[in-house]
Design an enzyme around this catalytic site. Structure first.
Site, PDB file in Angstrom:
ATOM      1  N   CYS A 164     -15.702 -18.768 -10.751  1.00  0.00           N
ATOM      2  CA  CYS A 164     -14.797 -19.871 -11.069  1.00  0.00           C
ATOM      3  C   CYS A 164     -15.288 -21.187 -10.454  1.00  0.00           C
ATOM      4  O   CYS A 164     -16.263 -21.747 -10.948  1.00  0.00           O
ATOM      5  CB  CYS A 164     -13.371 -19.506 -10.660  1.00  0.00           C
ATOM      6  SG  CYS A 164     -12.164 -20.361 -11.670  1.00  0.00           S
ATOM      7  N   VAL A 216       0.848  -1.199   0.000  1.00  0.00           N
ATOM      8  CA  VAL A 216       0.000   0.000   0.000  1.00  0.00           C
ATOM      9  C   VAL A 216       0.884   1.250   0.000  1.00  0.00           C
ATOM     10  O   VAL A 216       0.586   2.240  -0.673  1.00  0.00           O
ATOM     11  CB  VAL A 216      -0.949  -0.011   1.222  1.00  0.00           C
ATOM     12  CG1 VAL A 216      -1.683   1.310   1.363  1.00  0.00           C
ATOM     13  CG2 VAL A 216      -1.941  -1.160   1.098  1.00  0.00           C
ATOM     14  N   GLU A 240     -13.172 -10.040 -10.225  1.00  0.00           N
ATOM     15  CA  GLU A 240     -12.696  -9.230  -9.087  1.00  0.00           C
ATOM     16  C   GLU A 240     -11.316  -8.629  -9.337  1.00  0.00           C
ATOM     17  O   GLU A 240     -10.994  -7.565  -8.797  1.00  0.00           O
ATOM     18  CB  GLU A 240     -12.694 -10.052  -7.782  1.00  0.00           C
ATOM     19  CG  GLU A 240     -11.665 -11.167  -7.666  1.00  0.00           C
ATOM     20  CD  GLU A 240     -12.109 -12.499  -8.239  1.00  0.00           C
ATOM     21  OE1 GLU A 240     -12.955 -12.497  -9.152  1.00  0.00           O
ATOM     22  OE2 GLU A 240     -11.587 -13.546  -7.820  1.00  0.00           O
ATOM     23  N   HIS A 258     -12.454 -14.504 -13.348  1.00  0.00           N
ATOM     24  CA  HIS A 258     -12.363 -13.784 -12.068  1.00  0.00           C
ATOM     25  C   HIS A 258     -12.525 -12.281 -12.284  1.00  0.00           C
ATOM     26  O   HIS A 258     -11.530 -11.562 -12.431  1.00  0.00           O
ATOM     27  CB  HIS A 258     -10.996 -14.041 -11.423  1.00  0.00           C
ATOM     28  CG  HIS A 258     -10.858 -15.418 -10.874  1.00  0.00           C
ATOM     29  ND1 HIS A 258     -11.180 -15.731  -9.568  1.00  0.00           N
ATOM     30  CD2 HIS A 258     -10.457 -16.561 -11.452  1.00  0.00           C
ATOM     31  CE1 HIS A 258     -10.967 -17.025  -9.371  1.00  0.00           C
ATOM     32  NE2 HIS A 258     -10.529 -17.553 -10.497  1.00  0.00           N
TER      33      HIS A 258
HETATM   34  N1  GLN Z   1     -10.494 -25.689  -9.026  1.00  0.00           N
HETATM   35  C1  GLN Z   1     -11.178 -25.195 -10.157  1.00  0.00           C
HETATM   36  C2  GLN Z   1     -10.365 -25.348 -11.439  1.00  0.00           C
HETATM   37  O1  GLN Z   1      -9.187 -25.579 -11.381  1.00  0.00           O
HETATM   38  C3  GLN Z   1     -11.564 -23.741  -9.969  1.00  0.00           C
HETATM   39  C4  GLN Z   1     -10.395 -22.815  -9.841  1.00  0.00           C
HETATM   40  C5  GLN Z   1     -10.761 -21.460  -9.274  1.00  0.00           C
HETATM   41  O2  GLN Z   1     -11.810 -21.296  -8.677  1.00  0.00           O
HETATM   42  N2  GLN Z   1      -9.865 -20.488  -9.410  1.00  0.00           N
HETATM   43  O3  GLN Z   1     -10.890 -25.222 -12.515  1.00  0.00           O
END
Ligand code: GLN
Length: 549
Positions: free
Chosen positions: A379, A19, A515, A513
Site C-alpha cells: 500500500c 483468541v 496480509e 493488503h
Molecule cells: N496513505 C495511503 C493512501 O491513503 C496508503 C494507505 C495504506 O497504506 N493503507 O492511499
C-alpha cells in the site's frame, strides 16, 4: 436452533478475549458445527478506521470493506471464515442507528431509552444470521465494570431471559495475577469481577483463568466454589508458546466437550484436530531462519502491524523457518542505514498514513533497489516505491504524493483524478461525503508474464484494499521504460495494483493488503514467495553471512 456463547473479560483488558473466542469457535468447527463470530465494542467511535494504531492497534479490513477491530483478524485466521461488516458493532455505530431512527420518527413520539431501545438494536445485531449457524459466538469488548459495556451486558441478560439459560452460555475470561512477594497467584480479582457480572444479572457458566504459570488445583477449586461454577468448567488459560497453541490447550481441558454437554447436545461426535496438531509442530520446528526489517512507524507496538506479523509467521511455518522480524523506526533511517540494514535478508515497507517516516522508508527502498536486497512494499509501501523511483531513477526531483504536499509532481494522487466525465463527477460527489477510501475486495488483473502473475499463477486476484491515493497512470510508460513494470491493474486499467522492478531478485510493491488474507493453514502466495526468496538468498550466502540479530 442457534446457541449463543458470550465471551466477557474481567480484571484487566488485553487478556486475549479475541483468541479465546476464536479458539472456542475453532474447536466447535473441528466438531463439524457451523459457527459465526461477532465482536461488540463499547467505545463511541463509529468504527476504528480513524483511531490511532497507538490506541487501537491495527485496523482489520473485511472482504466487504468494513474497517474493524483486529480481533476479526483472529476470527478469520482461526476459522478460515470471512468476516463481514455485520459481524462487528461499536456503541458509536449503534447510537448512530438509534438516533437516525429517532430523527425519522420511527419511535412514534416515544421516549427513546437505553433500555429497551438501544438494547433491542444490540439484540438485533447479535441475532442477525442465527438461522444459518449452530453457534453464535459473541465477544464483548472492554472489561466488566466499564460503564460503556453496560448496555451490552444488559442485552446478554435479556437474551438469556428470552431464550432460556440452556441456550446461552456465558464464558468469563479473567486474570490470576502473580504476587511475587507472596509467591502466589491470586483469585480475589476474579471473584470480584464475577460478583460485578452477577450484579448485572449474569452468572458465568465457564471461567477461563489467564495466568503466567501453572495454576494449583486448589485455586481452581476455590474459584469454582466462590463463583458457583462447576469445577470442570473452571479452565486454566496458561500462557502458551503462541496463540495457535490455545485451541489444543482448551481441548486438553475438555472446553469443547463441556460446551457441548452444557447445551445438552450429543457429545460423541468426532473432532478433527489434525490441522491444529500440524500447526503446533510447524510453529515450533525451525530448520532455518531469516531476518526481515519492517521499516515502519509503530515499531514498538505489537498490535499495529498484527496481520503483517501473522502473515510472516504463516509463511515461516510452511518453510519450517524462523522469521525474525527486526522492527526499524523509519524516522531513524538516515546515514546509519547501511549499519541498520546490514544483517537483514529482506525489507518490508508496510502501509501507513501521513508524512512521518516517509523519507526514511524511501532511504530503505533506495538501499534495497541499488543493493539488490529483496523488498516487499504494501500500500503506502508501493506508493513510496513509485516516488523513490521517480525521484532517483527518472530524475523527477519533486515527485511525491499529494497526500503529503500539493506542490509536487503527482506520481501518487487521489484516485478520483484518473476518472473521466460522468464517473469522475459521481466519484467526486461521493468523496465529498467522506467516502474516499477504496475499501475491501477489488479485483486486480495481473500483467501476463509479470513476476507477480508467476507467483499467484492466476490472471485475476481478489485482494482487500484500504487507501485513498493511487499511482498516477500517466507515468506508466516512463516507469516501464526504466525497468519498473506495472504487474497488475484494476479491471479498467486505470488503477495500478502492483509495481515490480526488473533485474532485481525480489522487488514488488502492491497497492492492496495481502496480509489480511493469509492463514496459518494456507499462507499467502506473496509472503510465501518473498520468504522463499530470502531463504534462498540467505542459504546461497552460506557461512559468509554474519547474523547479529
Ligand atoms: N496513505 C495511503 C493512501 O491513503 C496508503 C494507505 C495504506 O497504506 N493503507 O492511499
Amino acid at each position: 436452533m442457534c446457541r449463543y456463547i458470550f465471551i466477557t473479560g474481567g480484571v484487566v483488558s488485553s487478556l486475549g478475549k479475541g483468541v479465546c473466542a476464536a479458539s472456542i469457535a475453532a474447536l466447535l468447527q473441528a466438531r463439524g458445527r457451523r459457527i459465526r463470530l461477532k465482536k461488540l465494542d463499547p467505545y463511541l467511535n463509529v468504527d476504528p478506521g480513524t483511531m490511532s494504531p497507538y490506541q487501537h492497534g491495527e485496523v482489520f479490513v473485511t472482504a466487504d470493506g468494513a474497517e474493524t477491530d483486529l480481533d476479526l483478524g483472529y476470527y478469520e485466521r482461526f476459522t478460515d471464515i470471512s468476516a463481514s461488516r455485520n459481524d462487528t458493532i461499536t456503541s458509536g455505530k449503534i447510537y448512530e442507528k438509534l438516533i437516525g431512527k429517532e430523527r425519522r420518527g420511527e419511535y412514534l413520539g416515544g421516549t427513546v431509552q437505553v433500555i429497551p431501545h438501544l438494547t433491542k438494536l444490540i439484540k438485533d445485531f447479535i441475532r442477525f444470521g442465527e438461522s444459518e449457524v449452530d453457534f453464535m459466538i459473541c465477544e464483548i469488548g472492554g472489561t466488566v465494570g466499564d460503564i460503556e459495556a453496560l448496555p451490552y451486558l444488559e442485552a446478554v441478560r435479556q437474551i438469556r431471559y428470552e431464550r432460556g439459560s440452556a441456550n446461552i452460555m456465558c464464558v468469563h475470561l479473567t486474570l490470576l495475577p502473580y504476587i511475587a512477594t507472596a509467591g502466589e497467584l491470586k483469585t480475589k480479582p476474579t471473584q470480584h469481577s464475577v460478583r460485578e457480572l452477577r450484579s448485572i444479572g449474569i452468572q458465568p457458566d465457564l471461567i477461563i483463568c489467564r495466568a503466567d504459570r501453572e495454576i494449583p488445583e486448589t485455586l481452581l477449586h476455590k474459584i469454582a466454589v466462590s463463583c458457583s461454577v462447576p469445577e470442570n468448567r473452571v479452565i486454566a488459560g496458561i500462557d502458551q508458546k503462541t496463540i495457535y497453541h490455545v485451541p489444543l490447550s482448551y481441548y486438553k481441558q475438555n472446553v469443547d466437550k463441556q460446551i457441548i454437554e452444557y447445551f445438552g447436545l450429543e457429545h460423541n461426535d468426532k473432532i478433527n484436530l489434525e490441522k491444529w496438531h500440524l500447526i503446533e509442530s510447524g510453529i515450533t520446528t525451525h530448520e532455518r531462519s531469516v531476518n526481515i526489517a519492517i521499516v515502519g512507524k509503530y515499531n514498538q507496538l505489537q498490535d499495529a502491524y498484527k496481520s503483517l506479523l501473522e502473515a510472516f509467521l504463516h509463511a515461516g511455518i510452511h518453510y519450517k523457518c524462523k522469521v525474525n522480524l527486526v522492527r526499524i523506526d523509519a524516522d531513524e533511517l538516515d546515514s546509519q542505514i547501511y549499519r541498520q540494514l546490514d544483517n537483514v535478508d529482506g525489507i518490508m515497507i508496510p502501509g501507513g498514513f501521513g508524512t512521518r517516516g516517509i523519507e526514511g522508508k524511501m532511504n530503505a527502498i533506495e538501499y534495497s533497489r541499488k543493493n539488490k536486497i529483496p523488498l516487499f512494499g504494501i500500500c503506502l509501501g508501493m506508493q513510496l516505491i513509485a516516488i523513490e523511483f521517480a525521484r532517483n531513477a527518472l530524475g523527477i526531483r519533486d515527485a511525491n504524493s499529494t497526500e503529503f504536499t500539493s506542490d509536487c509532481s503527482n506520481v501518487i494522487d487521489l484516485m478520483v483524478n484518473w476518472y473521466k466525465g460522468e464517473e469522475k463527477e459521481t466519484r467526486t460527489r461521493v468523496s465529498n461525503l467522506g467516502g474516499t477510501m477504496r475499501l475491501g475486495n477489488y479485483e486486480s488483473s495481473l500483467t501476463s508474464g509479470s513476476k507477480i502473475q508467476g507467483i499467484y499463477k492466476l490472471e485475476r486476484v481478489l485482494e482487500r484494499h484500504r487507501h485513498r491515493f493511487e499511482f498516477n497512470i500517466n507515468y506508466k510508460n516512463d516507469f516501464e521504460q526504466a525497468g519498473m513494470r506495472v504487474g497488475g491493474t484494476s479491471a479498467d486499467g486505470n488503477l495500478v495494483e502492483a509495481l515490480e522492478l526488473e533485474g532485481h531478485p525480489w522487488f514488488i510493491g502492491v497497492q492492496f493488503h495481502p496480509e489480511y488474507k493469509s492463514r496459518p493453514f494456507s499462507p499467502h502466495p506473496l509472503f510465501l514467495s518473498f520468504v522463499g526468496a530470502l531463504i534462498e538468498r540467505s542459504e546461497s550466502m552460506g557461512e559468509s553471512k554474519v547474523r547479529k540479530i
